[in-house]
Design an enzyme around this catalytic site. Structure first.
Site, PDB file in Angstrom:
ATOM      1  N   CYS A  62      -5.009  -4.431   3.057  1.00 10.67           N
ATOM      2  CA  CYS A  62      -4.546  -5.311   1.991  1.00 10.67           C
ATOM      3  C   CYS A  62      -4.474  -6.771   2.427  1.00 10.67           C
ATOM      4  O   CYS A  62      -5.473  -7.443   2.633  1.00 10.67           O
ATOM      5  CB  CYS A  62      -3.196  -4.803   1.467  1.00 10.67           C
TER       6      CYS A  62
ATOM      7  N   GLU B 168      -5.668   1.866  -0.137  1.00  7.00           N
ATOM      8  CA  GLU B 168      -4.411   1.755   0.605  1.00  7.00           C
ATOM      9  C   GLU B 168      -3.325   2.656   0.018  1.00  7.00           C
ATOM     10  O   GLU B 168      -3.248   2.841  -1.196  1.00  7.00           O
ATOM     11  CB  GLU B 168      -3.929   0.302   0.557  1.00  7.00           C
TER      12      GLU B 168
ATOM     13  N   LYS C  60      -1.076  -0.986  10.224  1.00  8.49           N
ATOM     14  CA  LYS C  60      -1.068  -2.368   9.750  1.00  8.49           C
ATOM     15  C   LYS C  60      -0.143  -3.227  10.611  1.00  8.49           C
ATOM     16  O   LYS C  60       1.005  -2.871  10.875  1.00  8.49           O
ATOM     17  CB  LYS C  60      -0.616  -2.408   8.284  1.00  8.49           C
TER      18      LYS C  60
END
Length: 542
Positions: A420, A306, A369
């Site tokens: 994440c 990430e 995300k």
């Protein structure tokens, strides 16, 4: 009948807990909750969860001591007592399990160290409100027999579900992770998911409290204990059968290399270090994991973690050129910030925490995300907190992604990307109604939390997503734990926490679609309704 006469001589431990008052009652609840964290990673001693959940039954027994005018009315003091005990137990549990949150504030201590008490104490205090609510609901359903364990499961299990949804949700360290962290028992997640494991864990680990019910003991023993043993055997048999499946095999023609740079967070987000960081990534990606392993020419796809760069990759053609040259034109899947320009030069554009697919010198696909981290990537109640000098930890103003949870790269089956924090949400790894992907991709940067419990807990939850969905998991983490996990949660290859290196391996094939992945939206409500009916039956018989 037990009386609160202040005498402690001759009383058993359960009786002492039931009769405890004041600071003793709060201390018992707090310490019992803290012991429950031993059931979580990295310790992973599942039986430790029996300590808080058994104590919970006795604490609510103590709160239920004041008689109500009728069967269906309740003493307000009794509800307050149960809720208070629940808060202290939850506070102990979350404090012991989430103390590592403070590590993120020490990465830039000069700016954020002042907020350390808010993270270390404030977050557990807030999460404990859900445990408090669970105890209060359980008290409303309480009965003197073994079925009161179902009342606890209905109350606490419902509260855990709420914790996973209210204010965007935070289903971290659910009680069910005591089972979800044990590979044999975690297989049941493929049928009931994390929230179903919550209900089962509460029933199992609270059952020992009923062994002191004297009337039941003189007759046939505790029905709740019998249910718990039956559940344990069922979980073990189901897990053993599922794990006896042959290996699913690997996707043909795919050779992955995961890069784990172990880069300190304080250096990682400094733009002036961008070129040096990229050179480090390329040099590391050019290393084989062993002398007899494949070289770059044999790798088909590289995966980096990430937010790999402290710059916007699409705006750095030199970086794209260096990647194409260093990886010999092979496909790269990497975390990277993505920017969309505003409608005018003066208008602010949007910036996303994204996963991007790079082929040659072009970015050919991306996923933005959707589930941002509170206080990390966005600031809740921003209009109130920002004037007070409170800011979120990750630089920049991040926007919520709107792209489908699907990422396609040449030569690979479609992936369900999880950036994440997104890996902790059950039932959301694959969007309902969408075509089933071939694998889960989790890119993450747990370097904020150093060598603490946090990265181990995060990995355990990501691994449970693989079991729930029946999909292999490929996990690339900046500081670890990077891994290749098959659809049954078996770790095939792994790089430990705090190690620099690369990980080579094949992409496992998916398992048959699981019951939970097909029916995630109805599984927990159905199970909770069953548990609630059992608790209600005990209340009616009381």
């Amino acid at each position: 009948m037990l009386h609160r006469d202040g005498a402690g001589g001759g009383l058993t431990l359960p009786q002492r807990i039931i009769l405890a008052e004041g600071w003793r009652r709060r201390a018992v609840a707090f310490l019992a909750g803290a012991c429950g964290a031993l059931a979580l990673e990295p310790v992973g001693f599942a039986p430790a969860m029996a300590i808080p959940l058994t104590a919970a039954v006795w604490l609510i027994d103590g709160a239920a001591g004041a008689p109500a005018p009728s069967r269906w009315s309740f003493n307000a003091a009794s509800l307050r007592s149960a809720a208070g005990a629940g808060w202290w137990l939850g506070f102990g549990y979350f404090l012991a399990g989430l103390w590592w949150l403070g590590s993120a504030l020490l990465v830039e201590a000069d700016q954020y160290a002042w907020a350390l008490p808010l993270a270390v104490l404030g977050v557990p205090a807030g999460l404990a409100l859900f445990t408090s609510l669970g105890f209060a609901v359980a008290r409303l359903l309480w009965s003197p027999g073994s079925l009161r364990v179902f009342a606890l499961a209905a109350g606490l299990g419902g509260a855990e579900w709420l914790r996973g949804h209210v204010l965007t949700g935070f289903p971290w360290n659910d009680f069910g992770m005591a089972l979800g962290g044990v590979q044999l028992f975690a297989q049941t997640g493929s049928a009931v998911g994390l929230y179903g494991l919550d209900l089962i864990a509460i029933l199992i680990f609270a059952a020992p409290a009923t062994l002191i019910d004297h009337e039941r003991k003189r007759r046939f023993g505790s029905p709740a204990a019998a249910v718990a043993m039956t559940l344990l055997v069922a979980l073990a048999v189901f897990g053993a059968v599922r794990l006896s499946q042959e290996q699913t095999g690997a996707v043909e023609g795919v050779r992955l290399r995961l890069m784990q740079p172990n880069l300190p967070m304080d250096a990682k987000f400094r733009p002036e270090n961008g070129q040096e960081i990229l050179r480090r990534y390329l040099a590391l990606s050019d290393q084989a994991t062993a002398p007899d392993r494949m070289g770059v020419s044999d790798v088909t796809h590289f995966i980096w973690p990430e937010s790999a760069f402290p710059f916007v990759l699409s705006r750095e053609p030199q970086a794209l050129s260096a990647i194409a040259h260093g990886l010999q034109g092979k496909i790269l899947i990497t975390g990277a910030a993505r920017v969309e320009n505003g409608p005018s030069r003066k208008a602010r554009g949007k910036i996303f925490n994204a996963v991007q697919v790079v082929q040659g010198e072009k970015i050919i696909a991306y996923y933005d995300k959707k589930h941002l981290v509170p206080f990390g990537e966005y600031l809740p109640l921003e209009n109130w907190l920002r004037p007070l000098g409170v800011h979120h930890l990750v630089p920049g103003t991040w926007d919520v992604g709107q792209t489908p949870r699907r990422l396609s790269a040449p030569g690979l089956p479609p992936a369900a990307p999880l950036v994440c924090y997104e890996a902790i949400f059950p039932g959301q790894a694959v969007e309902p109604g969408s075509e089933r992907p071939g694998w889960l991709l989790n890119v993450t940067s747990d370097g904020w939390f150093g060598h603490t419990s946090g990265p181990y807990q995060h990995f355990a939850q990501a691994r449970l997503r693989a079991i729930e969905e029946g999909l292999p998991l490929i996990r690339a983490a900046n500081t670890g734990i990077s891994a290749i996990v098959d659809p049954y949660g078996r770790v095939l290859e792994q790089l430990p926490l705090g190690v620099e290196g690369v990980l080579d391996g094949a992409l496992p094939k998916p398992a048959p679609q699981t019951f939970y992945s097909r029916h995630a939206e109805i599984v927990f409500p159905a199970l909770w309704a069953l548990v609630f009916c059992c608790a209600l039956a005990g209340r009616v018989r009381a």
